[in-house]
Design a protein around this motif. Sequence first.
Motif, PDB file in Angstrom:
ATOM      1  N   ARG A  86       0.818  -1.223   0.000  1.00  0.00           N
ATOM      2  CA  ARG A  86       0.000   0.000   0.000  1.00  0.00           C
ATOM      3  C   ARG A  86       0.850   1.270   0.000  1.00  0.00           C
ATOM      4  O   ARG A  86       0.568   2.221  -0.730  1.00  0.00           O
ATOM      5  N   SER A  87       1.898   1.285   0.835  1.00  0.00           N
ATOM      6  CA  SER A  87       2.723   2.494   0.935  1.00  0.00           C
ATOM      7  C   SER A  87       3.430   2.795  -0.384  1.00  0.00           C
ATOM      8  O   SER A  87       3.579   3.957  -0.774  1.00  0.00           O
ATOM      9  N   PHE A  88       3.873   1.747  -1.100  1.00  0.00           N
ATOM     10  CA  PHE A  88       4.510   1.953  -2.398  1.00  0.00           C
ATOM     11  C   PHE A  88       3.504   2.463  -3.425  1.00  0.00           C
ATOM     12  O   PHE A  88       3.811   3.363  -4.218  1.00  0.00           O
ATOM     13  N   LEU A  95       2.372   5.317  -7.589  1.00  0.00           N
ATOM     14  CA  LEU A  95       1.358   5.330  -8.646  1.00  0.00           C
ATOM     15  C   LEU A  95       1.179   6.707  -9.275  1.00  0.00           C
ATOM     16  O   LEU A  95       0.964   6.805 -10.492  1.00  0.00           O
ATOM     17  N   PRO A  96       1.248   7.800  -8.491  1.00  0.00           N
ATOM     18  CA  PRO A  96       1.129   9.121  -9.138  1.00  0.00           C
ATOM     19  C   PRO A  96       2.156   9.358 -10.236  1.00  0.00           C
ATOM     20  O   PRO A  96       1.851  10.001 -11.249  1.00  0.00           O
ATOM     21  N   SER A  97       3.383   8.842 -10.073  1.00  0.00           N
ATOM     22  CA  SER A  97       4.383   9.042 -11.127  1.00  0.00           C
ATOM     23  C   SER A  97       4.006   8.265 -12.383  1.00  0.00           C
ATOM     24  O   SER A  97       4.181   8.744 -13.509  1.00  0.00           O
ATOM     25  N   LEU A  98       3.467   7.052 -12.209  1.00  0.00           N
ATOM     26  CA  LEU A  98       3.013   6.275 -13.371  1.00  0.00           C
ATOM     27  C   LEU A  98       1.861   6.975 -14.077  1.00  0.00           C
ATOM     28  O   LEU A  98       1.812   7.036 -15.311  1.00  0.00           O
ATOM     29  N   ALA A 131       3.812  -3.366 -20.149  1.00  0.00           N
ATOM     30  CA  ALA A 131       4.957  -3.099 -19.285  1.00  0.00           C
ATOM     31  C   ALA A 131       4.718  -3.722 -17.922  1.00  0.00           C
ATOM     32  O   ALA A 131       3.627  -3.595 -17.361  1.00  0.00           O
ATOM     33  N   LEU A 132       5.714  -4.394 -17.418  1.00  0.00           N
ATOM     34  CA  LEU A 132       5.710  -4.856 -16.033  1.00  0.00           C
ATOM     35  C   LEU A 132       6.478  -3.828 -15.215  1.00  0.00           C
ATOM     36  O   LEU A 132       7.643  -3.540 -15.505  1.00  0.00           O
ATOM     37  N   VAL A 133       5.827  -3.257 -14.216  1.00  0.00           N
ATOM     38  CA  VAL A 133       6.452  -2.232 -13.386  1.00  0.00           C
ATOM     39  C   VAL A 133       6.231  -2.585 -11.921  1.00  0.00           C
ATOM     40  O   VAL A 133       5.088  -2.719 -11.480  1.00  0.00           O
ATOM     41  N   ASN A 134       7.313  -2.752 -11.176  1.00  0.00           N
ATOM     42  CA  ASN A 134       7.175  -3.044  -9.757  1.00  0.00           C
ATOM     43  C   ASN A 134       6.502  -1.896  -9.024  1.00  0.00           C
ATOM     44  O   ASN A 134       6.629  -0.729  -9.421  1.00  0.00           O
ATOM     45  N   SER A 135       5.845  -2.222  -7.926  1.00  0.00           N
ATOM     46  CA  SER A 135       5.132  -1.189  -7.172  1.00  0.00           C
ATOM     47  C   SER A 135       6.078  -0.195  -6.516  1.00  0.00           C
ATOM     48  O   SER A 135       5.657   0.908  -6.143  1.00  0.00           O
TER      49      SER A 135
END
Length: 345
Positions: free
Chosen positions: A15-17, A22-25, A85-89
């Motif tokens: 959740r913290s990540f 997420l805003p940057s993505l 795209a696979l993007v880690n959290s």
Amino acid sequence: MKPAVSIIVLNWNGRSFLEKFLPSLLSTRYPNFKIFVADNGSTDGSLTLIRTRFPEVELLDFQENLGFTSGNNKALEYIQTPYFALVNSDVEVDPDWLTPLVDKLESDEKIAAVQPKVLAWHARHQFEYAGAAGGFMDWLGYPFCRGRIFQHLEEDLGQYDTDCEIAWATGACTLIRKSVTDQIGLFEPIFFAHMEEIDFCWRARNHGYSIACCPSAKVWHVGGGTLNKENPQKTFLNFRNSLMTLYLNLPSGQVIPKIFLRLCLDGIFALKSALGGNVKTIPLIFKAHWAFYAKLSYLRKRRKIYYPNGRPQHLPSKGILHRLIVFRHFLMGVNSFKEIEGHIR
């Protein structure tokens, strides 16, 4: 019109990540993308966060922890776009990260996957362990990167800013051509986590595709968000999955001798760990080997599925160091990619 891209963020109690990154993505400057968060049964409020704070993100609620491999494989069932795209959290992206990656795949249909430059979030001008400026391997299958040799991380001074063909692309952030995964699959489920991207890229290269790094695209990775490097499960998975990767992808005549050599080197590593006081590593290495041997029947069947016409008789020609990186690093003090670049084909 730019081709549509799906972005898959796999989450398990992150959740913290999600809240931080997420805003940057969502601020990605690319005209045609959609974000999916695939949740592996989180219990930390991640689902509520997505539904209330990020309604533009599509939530895939799997209700159980499928691991990195099966979680991404299941998420892929919902993807219809030509690229994903696979993007880690725990990854922050540059606003312009996606466009050069798409352009790279558009330039050559034989490129299966392309990764950006991966820098450390806590040290923003230093390469990050999981991918740096592109993954390579030596002839015995030991992985390393432009900008990272084992645990030694280089500072990013622009020395690896050229596009190049690589041996493997990081699972932390990579753009993949979906038609390739339709043909050869994505991640081997038994891996659960760790080394799965190396296995996938090796399989793709054995099928005639290439893997690329495009450093003009930049991201910053926290790393170790789910399992840090001291976690015993991570140690076990890395040793076990490394052997599985060799078995699944090596040419037939190389499987037994190279796995035997890895067994010997793993034994030396266990002895070194014991002499250094890290006795906890020793049973994990033995456990990893026994777990590998116990799955040989399964792996033999999977190998036939991945290579129904038989595997290539030689290693892929690009991205391989024809020296042992273990000896170069630990005995000769090699810490930078530049020192071995001339021995890589």
